[in-house]
Design an enzyme around this catalytic site. Structure first.
Site, PDB file in Angstrom:
ATOM      1  CG  ASP A  48      54.452  17.671   9.473  1.00 21.88           C
ATOM      2  OD1 ASP A  48      55.220  18.287   8.724  1.00 21.88           O
ATOM      3  OD2 ASP A  48      53.444  18.183   9.990  1.00 21.88           O
ATOM      4  CG  ASP A 242      49.226  18.367  11.816  1.00 22.84           C
ATOM      5  OD1 ASP A 242      50.205  18.483  11.062  1.00 22.84           O
ATOM      6  OD2 ASP A 242      48.679  19.328  12.387  1.00 22.84           O
ATOM      7  CG  ASP A 246      51.782  16.259   6.882  1.00 20.38           C
ATOM      8  OD1 ASP A 246      52.846  16.559   6.316  1.00 20.38           O
ATOM      9  OD2 ASP A 246      51.392  16.779   7.940  1.00 20.38           O
TER      10      ASP A 246
END
Length: 363
Positions: A48, A242, A246
């Protein structure tokens, strides 16, 4: 008497215990031996952007009001709408408004659409804050983009159907991110960047870090589909993220890795948590996992080899019971000591330095 699997039975749990302990000393909590073993087989790492490759602490760089709108009107509307948001961009806008001494009005309603934006009621007005797609979905007329936000994001704000303007918000890339990505490439691991941010932002960050596979403007379900597609291709996938967005992808990946500063949902969904928010720790933990798996296979092959040799020697009368027992005990001790090499020691598990990553990548 000479044959047995004691070397495997005793050496494998000790190797896993040592690997988990060494990872913990490095700042990575692995939630079980099966996850450590899976981490050792990873061939694809999906990353990410916000909060993972970057600090997740973006700052407002510029206010870009529409004609007929002042900077204060744009900032007040955006800050009030974002007041209850947990998104890093929203927190950055609220923090900036407070630093400018602006009074932030409490919204009377708040609705968040992941990957798009928020809709709030402030007094008698309906305020929308989000990305360009969110504005388009709500029928807000959008001008052609003529602003260069570089590696930042443009957050748009509208009130009662009229565009108020946008705020340029930029994040800072983590200093160890480039070294970590380079180390992953040296390990022969494929890296993929998946983010909900704009394409130009993702391209700027991914290009700076050397990541070639980049997909942007993704919703949480889009990230989930990308992970499912990679797993369906028989790839062993580690997803590093995080945020709440996600969490589904972290749960679907072969092994999910959450940043320590991430949300509780992300940490709960993950199999590994990086306490130090340091991607270097992830590379080091991956190297430890590979070494753990290698030692387990060494013990397995050694046990089979000793057993086969012992059985052959015994069958031809070259072994007596006393010598067979000695071979059994000594070989088991050798395999246990081999696994014990993974146990953390104070001298070798002090704070690891980022510059050691190239050496760790060779493990």
């Amino acid at each position: 008497m000479v044959a047995g699997a004691c070397g495997i039975a005793a050496g494998t749990p000790l190797a896993i215990l040592g690997g988990i302990g060494r990872s913990a000393r490095l700042g990575a909590i692995v939630k079980g031996g099966v996850h450590l073993e899976t981490l050792g087989k990873v061939d694809t790492v999906v990353l990410d952007k916000t909060g993972t490759l970057t600090f997740g602490r973006p700052e407002v760089q510029q206010l870009l009001p529409s004609p007929g709108t002042t900077d204060d009107e744009l900032l007040d509307a955006a800050a009030s709408a974002e007041l209850r948001s947990e998104h890093p961009l929203g927190r950055a806008i609220v923090s900036y408004a407070r630093s400018q001494g602006r009074k932030i009005v409490e919204p009377t309603s708040f609705a968040y659409t992941p990957g798009r934006g928020i809709a709030t009621r402030i007094g008698e007005s309906t305020v929308l804050v989000g990305n360009r797609a969110w504005m388009a979905e709500n029928g807000i007329g959008m001008p052609a983009s003529d602003h260069d936000v570089a590696a930042g994001s443009e957050v748009f704000a509208a009130r009662d159907g009229r565009l108020l303007g946008s705020l340029a918000v930029a994040d800072t890339v983590r200093p160890e991110a480039k070294r970590a990505v380079e180390a992953l490439h040296r390990l022969g691991i494929r890296t993929v960047l998946l983010t909900g941010d704009a394409r130009h932002v993702a391209a700027a960050v991914g290009g700076a870090l050397g990541i070639k596979e980049i997909e942007a403007e993704l919703l949480p379900e889009d990230k989930l589909k990308r992970i499912q597609a990679l797993v369906a291709q028989k790839r062993v996938v580690a997803m590093v993220g995080d945020g709440v967005n996600d969490a589904p992808a972290l749960a679907e990946a072969s092994v999910g890795v959450a940043m320590g500063s991430g949300t509780d949902v992300a940490q709960e969904s993950a199999d590994v948590v990086l306490l130090g928010n340091d991607l270097a720790r992830f590379v080091e933990t991956l190297a430890v996992a590979r070494r753990t798996r290698g030692i387990i296979w060494q013990n397995f092959a050694g046990t089979i080899g000793v057993d086969a040799l012992g059985i052959v020697l015994a069958a031809f009368g070259f072994l007596n019971p006393l010598l067979a027992a000695a071979i059994h005990v000594v070989s088991e001790l050798v395999f246990i000591l081999n696994s014990a090499r993974l146990l953390p020691t104070p001298e070798k598990t002090v704070t690891a330095k980022p510059e050691l990553i190239p050496e760790l990548a060779k493990v």
